[in-house]
Design a protein around this motif. Structure first.
Motif, PDB file in Angstrom:
ATOM      1  N   LEU A  44       0.837  -1.218   0.000  1.00 47.77           N
ATOM      2  CA  LEU A  44       0.000   0.000   0.000  1.00 47.77           C
ATOM      3  C   LEU A  44       0.863   1.255   0.000  1.00 47.77           C
ATOM      4  O   LEU A  44       0.642   2.183  -0.794  1.00 47.77           O
ATOM      5  CB  LEU A  44      -0.892   0.007   1.249  1.00 47.77           C
ATOM      6  N   ALA A  45       1.864   1.276   0.924  1.00 52.46           N
ATOM      7  CA  ALA A  45       2.708   2.462   1.023  1.00 52.46           C
ATOM      8  C   ALA A  45       3.437   2.720  -0.290  1.00 52.46           C
ATOM      9  O   ALA A  45       3.557   3.856  -0.741  1.00 52.46           O
ATOM     10  CB  ALA A  45       3.683   2.289   2.175  1.00 52.46           C
ATOM     11  N   HIS A  46       3.903   1.618  -0.914  1.00 56.39           N
ATOM     12  CA  HIS A  46       4.592   1.759  -2.209  1.00 56.39           C
ATOM     13  C   HIS A  46       3.683   2.371  -3.259  1.00 56.39           C
ATOM     14  O   HIS A  46       4.061   3.284  -3.984  1.00 56.39           O
ATOM     15  CB  HIS A  46       5.032   0.377  -2.697  1.00 56.39           C
ATOM     16  N   GLU A  47       2.482   1.797  -3.345  1.00 50.78           N
ATOM     17  CA  GLU A  47       1.512   2.277  -4.355  1.00 50.78           C
ATOM     18  C   GLU A  47       1.183   3.743  -4.147  1.00 50.78           C
ATOM     19  O   GLU A  47       1.011   4.490  -5.091  1.00 50.78           O
ATOM     20  CB  GLU A  47       0.222   1.433  -4.282  1.00 50.78           C
ATOM     21  N   VAL A  54       4.849  10.025   6.358  1.00 47.77           N
ATOM     22  CA  VAL A  54       4.125   8.874   6.925  1.00 47.77           C
ATOM     23  C   VAL A  54       4.399   7.636   6.077  1.00 47.77           C
ATOM     24  O   VAL A  54       4.665   6.533   6.595  1.00 47.77           O
ATOM     25  CB  VAL A  54       2.610   9.174   6.976  1.00 47.77           C
ATOM     26  N   LEU A  55       4.326   7.806   4.745  1.00 48.63           N
ATOM     27  CA  LEU A  55       4.547   6.655   3.854  1.00 48.63           C
ATOM     28  C   LEU A  55       5.951   6.091   4.044  1.00 48.63           C
ATOM     29  O   LEU A  55       6.144   4.874   4.069  1.00 48.63           O
ATOM     30  CB  LEU A  55       4.312   7.059   2.399  1.00 48.63           C
ATOM     31  N   LEU A 112       6.804   2.345   5.251  1.00 43.50           N
ATOM     32  CA  LEU A 112       7.668   1.441   4.470  1.00 43.50           C
ATOM     33  C   LEU A 112       8.808   0.899   5.335  1.00 43.50           C
ATOM     34  O   LEU A 112       9.110  -0.292   5.297  1.00 43.50           O
ATOM     35  CB  LEU A 112       8.240   2.184   3.263  1.00 43.50           C
ATOM     36  N   SER A 113       9.418   1.793   6.132  1.00 41.60           N
ATOM     37  CA  SER A 113      10.517   1.333   7.008  1.00 41.60           C
ATOM     38  C   SER A 113       9.995   0.323   8.019  1.00 41.60           C
ATOM     39  O   SER A 113      10.630  -0.699   8.284  1.00 41.60           O
ATOM     40  CB  SER A 113      11.125   2.483   7.809  1.00 41.60           C
ATOM     41  N   LEU A 114       8.809   0.615   8.577  1.00 37.42           N
ATOM     42  CA  LEU A 114       8.247  -0.284   9.587  1.00 37.42           C
ATOM     43  C   LEU A 114       7.998  -1.665   8.987  1.00 37.42           C
ATOM     44  O   LEU A 114       8.342  -2.694   9.570  1.00 37.42           O
ATOM     45  CB  LEU A 114       6.940   0.293  10.126  1.00 37.42           C
ATOM     46  N   ALA A 115       7.396  -1.648   7.767  1.00 36.56           N
ATOM     47  CA  ALA A 115       7.103  -2.931   7.121  1.00 36.56           C
ATOM     48  C   ALA A 115       8.391  -3.713   6.902  1.00 36.56           C
ATOM     49  O   ALA A 115       8.445  -4.920   7.144  1.00 36.56           O
ATOM     50  CB  ALA A 115       6.393  -2.696   5.800  1.00 36.56           C
ATOM     51  N   ARG A 116       9.431  -3.001   6.495  1.00 36.77           N
ATOM     52  CA  ARG A 116      10.672  -3.694   6.195  1.00 36.77           C
ATOM     53  C   ARG A 116      11.329  -4.245   7.484  1.00 36.77           C
ATOM     54  O   ARG A 116      11.818  -5.365   7.501  1.00 36.77           O
ATOM     55  CB  ARG A 116      11.646  -2.742   5.485  1.00 36.77           C
ATOM     56  N   THR A 117      11.295  -3.460   8.556  1.00 39.94           N
ATOM     57  CA  THR A 117      11.953  -3.958   9.789  1.00 39.94           C
ATOM     58  C   THR A 117      11.121  -5.045  10.469  1.00 39.94           C
ATOM     59  O   THR A 117      11.644  -5.841  11.225  1.00 39.94           O
ATOM     60  CB  THR A 117      12.180  -2.822  10.825  1.00 39.94           C
ATOM     61  N   SER A 118       9.794  -5.054  10.199  1.00 36.58           N
ATOM     62  CA  SER A 118       8.962  -6.013  10.944  1.00 36.58           C
ATOM     63  C   SER A 118       8.705  -7.305  10.194  1.00 36.58           C
ATOM     64  O   SER A 118       8.200  -8.255  10.799  1.00 36.58           O
ATOM     65  CB  SER A 118       7.606  -5.395  11.266  1.00 36.58           C
ATOM     66  N   ASP A 119       9.011  -7.368   8.905  1.00 37.60           N
ATOM     67  CA  ASP A 119       8.707  -8.597   8.158  1.00 37.60           C
ATOM     68  C   ASP A 119       9.710  -9.682   8.525  1.00 37.60           C
ATOM     69  O   ASP A 119      10.899  -9.563   8.228  1.00 37.60           O
ATOM     70  CB  ASP A 119       8.784  -8.288   6.651  1.00 37.60           C
ATOM     71  N   PRO A 120       9.225 -10.755   9.190  1.00 41.16           N
ATOM     72  CA  PRO A 120      10.181 -11.780   9.622  1.00 41.16           C
ATOM     73  C   PRO A 120      10.810 -12.528   8.465  1.00 41.16           C
ATOM     74  O   PRO A 120      11.802 -13.244   8.655  1.00 41.16           O
ATOM     75  CB  PRO A 120       9.327 -12.721  10.475  1.00 41.16           C
ATOM     76  N   THR A 121      10.243 -12.387   7.264  1.00 40.15           N
ATOM     77  CA  THR A 121      10.820 -13.146   6.144  1.00 40.15           C
ATOM     78  C   THR A 121      11.863 -12.327   5.364  1.00 40.15           C
ATOM     79  O   THR A 121      12.504 -12.854   4.456  1.00 40.15           O
ATOM     80  CB  THR A 121       9.707 -13.585   5.165  1.00 40.15           C
ATOM     81  N   GLY A 167       4.128   8.499  15.282  1.00 44.04           N
ATOM     82  CA  GLY A 167       4.206   7.532  16.381  1.00 44.04           C
ATOM     83  C   GLY A 167       4.836   6.222  15.919  1.00 44.04           C
ATOM     84  O   GLY A 167       4.654   5.179  16.551  1.00 44.04           O
ATOM     85  N   LEU A 168       5.594   6.293  14.805  1.00 42.92           N
ATOM     86  CA  LEU A 168       6.226   5.046  14.306  1.00 42.92           C
ATOM     87  C   LEU A 168       7.747   5.076  14.415  1.00 42.92           C
ATOM     88  O   LEU A 168       8.391   4.034  14.404  1.00 42.92           O
ATOM     89  CB  LEU A 168       5.841   4.820  12.835  1.00 42.92           C
ATOM     90  N   GLY A 169       8.291   6.314  14.505  1.00 45.01           N
ATOM     91  CA  GLY A 169       9.750   6.463  14.472  1.00 45.01           C
ATOM     92  C   GLY A 169      10.478   5.595  15.494  1.00 45.01           C
ATOM     93  O   GLY A 169      11.386   4.831  15.141  1.00 45.01           O
ATOM     94  N   LEU A 170      10.055   5.643  16.768  1.00 44.09           N
ATOM     95  CA  LEU A 170      10.786   4.890  17.804  1.00 44.09           C
ATOM     96  C   LEU A 170      10.612   3.377  17.652  1.00 44.09           C
ATOM     97  O   LEU A 170      11.509   2.610  17.997  1.00 44.09           O
ATOM     98  CB  LEU A 170      10.345   5.340  19.200  1.00 44.09           C
ATOM     99  N   VAL A 171       9.453   2.975  17.130  1.00 38.34           N
ATOM    100  CA  VAL A 171       9.239   1.535  16.902  1.00 38.34           C
ATOM    101  C   VAL A 171      10.250   1.033  15.863  1.00 38.34           C
ATOM    102  O   VAL A 171      10.879  -0.033  16.037  1.00 38.34           O
ATOM    103  CB  VAL A 171       7.805   1.275  16.386  1.00 38.34           C
ATOM    104  N   ILE A 172      10.396   1.845  14.805  1.00 40.02           N
ATOM    105  CA  ILE A 172      11.350   1.447  13.754  1.00 40.02           C
ATOM    106  C   ILE A 172      12.762   1.375  14.342  1.00 40.02           C
ATOM    107  O   ILE A 172      13.503   0.411  14.109  1.00 40.02           O
ATOM    108  CB  ILE A 172      11.304   2.464  12.581  1.00 40.02           C
ATOM    109  N   VAL A 173      13.112   2.372  15.174  1.00 41.46           N
ATOM    110  CA  VAL A 173      14.454   2.373  15.772  1.00 41.46           C
ATOM    111  C   VAL A 173      14.641   1.114  16.631  1.00 41.46           C
ATOM    112  O   VAL A 173      15.625   0.396  16.489  1.00 41.46           O
ATOM    113  CB  VAL A 173      14.645   3.638  16.662  1.00 41.46           C
TER     114      VAL A 173
END
Ligand code: ADP
Length: 603
Positions: free
Chosen positions: A383-386, A433-434, A438-447, A567-573
């Motif tokens: 979604l973020a990519h699109e 935000v996008l 995108l960063s969150l998705a990348r850091t959280s995808d276990p695969t 509210g996503l920055g620190l989660v990504i860090v």
């Protein structure tokens, strides 16, 4: 006794036999020697020794004198009640009991009948259906076995001398048998306890059911001196894995019907807290109907198995499987101690199975969660990519419009011009935000596969300072950098680490008042590297500190909320740092300022 022997000679002979039997020979050799001894000294062609088992059955364990008798009698089980019914009809000859054929209880046929023509008109002639036995007693007088003799050489019922000889023999045999039994229990107990301990230890170390099966087969078969073993596991769907391992390593596949029979027998055995011995010539232990029991024995017979023990495996009220141990025709019968150990092992293996099953279930759940997390990350990522492509294009065009329409003499503030600036700011935030999503998705995808490389944190910090330089200058916030000039190396993903640094530095500037200072310091420790970013800003309440690293968390502080953010920055860090094997810590005081410390392992 035959007429050629004097009483003294016979006594000598008996002593010699007991001396032969006494040395620490194998249990069965001792009993065989005793049986053969009777045939030598007492003038009977056939002698059999039975042992009283804990189940209450007498089991024939040694037969001497006649191969046919041996074939028919060895391993036979007779219930104690049946023996007692015979003894009740017997003449009491001291230690001996004689049941003339005429008094043989209804429905009882001796296990072996000699091929002898009955002599009808002589009351002293031995009749093929006559029984002569001596209960064998230990030193306390308790019955431990039975000595039976048949086919006197004289063809006659025993005379007084012969009875005396048999009495003497039976008394000695009782004590010898008790001793042999005790010795056997002791040594077997030690052997089996050691084997069972090893088996259970091995099985408990296995995390899956198949592993338990594969690992305990050899130990069980050798430990129990079995021909083979058949382990069957029941799972939620019914029958789980099931294989028959034989001693030489061959694996036999069993007919499905048999597996079903074994399952219902195991469940019944578990309920009744028992292990069941089945063999041709023995009573059906009652766990299966006679026809099914026979079918199982016939199948096992066809692969060389003469007897088997069914051990239910379980935990609590649940029967989880069964273990069948098998023996061939020449193997000794199952001893009480073996059966008790097998039952104990059924409980221990049952517990190991139940643990393995729980672990398997947890693993499956974790996999489901992993799949779900991956799906969510991929969805956000797509979604973020699109969205990012059209939003970037809008930002580009808006910048162009702002440059053209609002520069120089047009820099007035008509409502349309104010709207245009607002649109540009809004779409820039949307882009932010996008990027965060995108960063969150990348850091959280276990695969996602991350490739690590050497990274110099000094240059990471420099690039981050550059990135936030513009906002810092606008607020007159000084950034003090203390990194030294030589490289500080870690292993990881340079872009992700830079994003962390920009996020933390960006927050420090964002939540700081005008004209304050933000410092960024690199400390090298023997095993770790610490990157700390401190500000003199708003600070974070203790309550908010607890939830800082939760997705979409924004402060409850109204002043902080005036600043734009996702509210996503620190989660990504936090996730990026964790992926690098590090951790993040916060020290903050409301109204005074905050320090965020990222600690990474040294390569
Ligand atoms: P965002 O800044 O986009 O809201 P973050 O995940 O970076 O999201 O931060 C979450 C919250 O933590 C922020 O909303 C803010 O209230 C608080 N916070 C983060 N860094 C600081 C800081 N240096 N000083 C004060 N509050 C901070």
């Amino acid at each position: 006794m035959t007429g050629d022997h004097t009483a003294g000679e016979t006594g000598e002979q008996i002593r010699a036999i007991f001396d032969r039997a006494r040395p620490r020979g194998a249990y069965h050799d001792i009993l065989q020697t005793l049986a053969e001894g009777v045939t030598e000294v007492a003038g009977f062609a056939v002698a059999a020794i039975s042992v009283l088992r804990r189940s209450g059955d007498f089991e024939v364990v040694a037969v001497a004198g006649d191969a046919g008798a041996r074939d028919q009698l060895m391993g036979n089980f007779t219930p104690r009640a049946e023996i007692e019914a015979e003894l009740a009809q017997a003449d009491d000859w001291g230690a001996l009991r004689f049941v003339p054929h005429s008094r043989l209880p209804e429905g009882i046929t001796p296990g072996w009948v000699p091929d002898l023509e009955p002599v009808e008109d002589d009351p002293d002639a031995w009749h093929p259906l006559d029984l002569l036995m001596a209960p064998l007693r230990d030193e306390h007088g308790d019955v431990v076995g039975l000595l039976s003799v048949d086919l006197p050489a004289s063809g006659r019922r025993p005379d007084a001398a012969q009875r005396a000889c048999l009495t003497d023999y039976a008394e000695r045999s009782g004590r010898a048998l008790a001793q042999a039994l005790q010795q056997r229990e002791l040594s077997e107990g030690v052997r089996l306890a050691a084997a069972a301990r090893q088996i259970v230890r091995r099985a408990s170390a296995q995390l899956d059911v198949e592993g338990i099966l594969a690992h305990c087969a050899t130990e069980v078969v050798t430990g129990f001196q079995a021909l083979g073993m058949w382990l069957q596991v029941f799972d939620e769907q019914g029958l789980g894995p099931s294989t028959l391992h034989s001693r030489d390593g061959t694996i036999v596949d069993l007919p499905r019907r048999l597996k079903r029979f074994a399952e219902s027998a195991a469940r019944a055995a578990w309920e009744q807290h028992q292990v069941a011995v089945s063999a041709h010539g023995r009573r059906n232990p009652g766990l299966l109907p006679d026809d099914e029991h026979r079918e199982v024995l016939d199948f096992l017979g066809s692969i060389g198995v003469r007897s088997m023990v069914l051990v239910p495996l379980g935990a609590g009220s649940l029967c989880l499987g069964s273990l069948v141990l098998t023996r061939g025709p020449d193997a000794p019968p199952w001893s009480d101690i073996e059966l008790a150990t097998a039952q104990e092992m059924g409980h221990d293996l049952g517990r190991a199975l139940s643990n393995a099953r729980l672990l398997e279930r947890e693993k499956r759940l974790a996999e489901n969660f992993r799949d779900l997390a991956a799906y969510r990350s991929q969805l956000v990522d797509t979604l973020a990519h699109e969205l990012k492509t059209p939003v970037t294009s809008i930002v580009g065009h808006l910048e162009l419009l702002v440059d053209e329409l609002l520069s120089g003499e047009h820099a007035e503030t008509s409502p349309a011009q104010v709207s245009l600036r607002a649109m540009e700011r809004g779409t820039r935030r949307l882009l932010g935000v996008l990027d965060d999503l995108l960063s969150l998705a990348r850091t959280s995808d276990p695969t996602t596969i991350h490739v690590a490389q050497p990274v110099d944190l000094v240059s990471v910090v420099d690039r981050a300072v550059d990135a936030v330089g513009y906002s810092a200058r606008r607020k007159s916030v000084r950034i003090v950098v203390e990194t030294g000039s030589s490289p500080v190396m870690v292993t990881g993903d340079p872009d992700a680490l830079e994003r962390c640094c920009v996020n933390l530095l960006g927050n420090a500037v964002k939540y700081s008042p005008r004209d304050s200072a933000v410092s960024i310091v690199l400390h090298e420790r023997p095993r770790e590297i610490e990157l700390s970013i401190s500000d003199e800003g708003l600070g974070i309440s203790e309550e908010d500190q607890e939830r800082l690293f939760t997705e979409f968390f924004r402060s409850t502080n109204p002043t902080a909320l005036q600043q734009p953010g996702t509210g996503l920055g620190l989660v990504i860090v936090e996730r990026t740092v964790a992926r690098h094997g590090g951790r993040i810590e916060v020290d903050s005081q409301l109204g005074k300022g905050s320090t965020f410390r990222v600690i990474l392992p040294r390569p």
